[in-house]
Design an enzyme around this catalytic site. Sequence first.
Site, PDB file in Angstrom:
ATOM      1  N   HIS A  51     -44.625  56.319-147.829  1.00  0.00           N
ATOM      2  CA  HIS A  51     -42.908  56.359-148.063  1.00  0.00           C
ATOM      3  C   HIS A  51     -42.578  56.907-146.549  1.00  0.00           C
ATOM      4  CE1 HIS A  51     -43.741  57.671-152.373  1.00  0.00           C
ATOM      5  NE2 HIS A  51     -43.675  56.466-152.094  1.00  0.00           N
ATOM      6  N   LYS A 101     -42.684  66.133-142.316  1.00  0.00           N
ATOM      7  CA  LYS A 101     -43.322  66.874-143.003  1.00  0.00           C
ATOM      8  C   LYS A 101     -44.595  67.660-143.004  1.00  0.00           C
ATOM      9  CE  LYS A 101     -41.872  63.115-146.100  1.00  0.00           C
ATOM     10  NZ  LYS A 101     -42.399  61.583-147.107  1.00  0.00           N
ATOM     11  N   TYR A 149     -44.971  70.146-149.769  1.00  0.00           N
ATOM     12  CA  TYR A 149     -44.478  69.746-148.506  1.00  0.00           C
ATOM     13  C   TYR A 149     -43.202  70.244-148.106  1.00  0.00           C
ATOM     14  CZ  TYR A 149     -42.650  65.396-150.112  1.00  0.00           C
ATOM     15  OH  TYR A 149     -42.085  64.388-151.032  1.00  0.00           O
ATOM     16  N   ASP A 201     -43.868  52.142-155.574  1.00  0.00           N
ATOM     17  CA  ASP A 201     -45.119  51.720-154.652  1.00  0.00           C
ATOM     18  C   ASP A 201     -45.693  50.812-154.688  1.00  0.00           C
ATOM     19  OD1 ASP A 201     -44.313  54.417-153.570  1.00  0.00           O
ATOM     20  OD2 ASP A 201     -45.918  55.387-154.707  1.00  0.00           O
TER      21      ASP A 201
END
Length: 182
Positions: free
Chosen positions: A62, A71, A131, A169
Amino acid sequence: MKVKPTPLSDVHLLEPRVFQDQRGFFMESFNQANFCHELKLDVTFVQDNHSCSGQSVLRGLHYQIQQPQGKLVRVLAGAIFDVAVDIRRQSPTFGQWVGYTLSAQNFHQLWVPAGFAHGFLVLSEVAEVLYKATDYYAPDYERCILWNDSDLGIDWPLDGKVPILSEKDQAGHRLKDAEVYA
């Protein structure tokens, strides 16, 4: 905190100092001043995300084409194989990837800056992943690169298993067809 370089110069593996004894452990999981000083960055985190996934779940790859997110990834329970892919078209490492096992036992964290696609595979029965993100989630700008794009050749440790993927996905694009950073 130890900062370990990776083959992708902007991605870093972090090893926080962990103090353990018979009672358990203590660690400073994040300190804005130390993080920015150690990595020579000027970033601010605006959002924390926490996911829980079962074994063989693969999330990613992503990224956001606007409001790109850096991140800082760590695992609270279980273990994952965490991957960053350079998707900056002008970068000398465009299309290259790194992957590391992050677990609740090794305490490692991965810094994945904006300009990289991110994904992970759950190695344990269950994994909780936390995250920090440098920008807000923007679903209109989210994109996905196929986890198994043969041009990337990511060596996911699947041990013959088929990953469990979301519909989003499964519908990802190959890197060569993806909308990425200039």
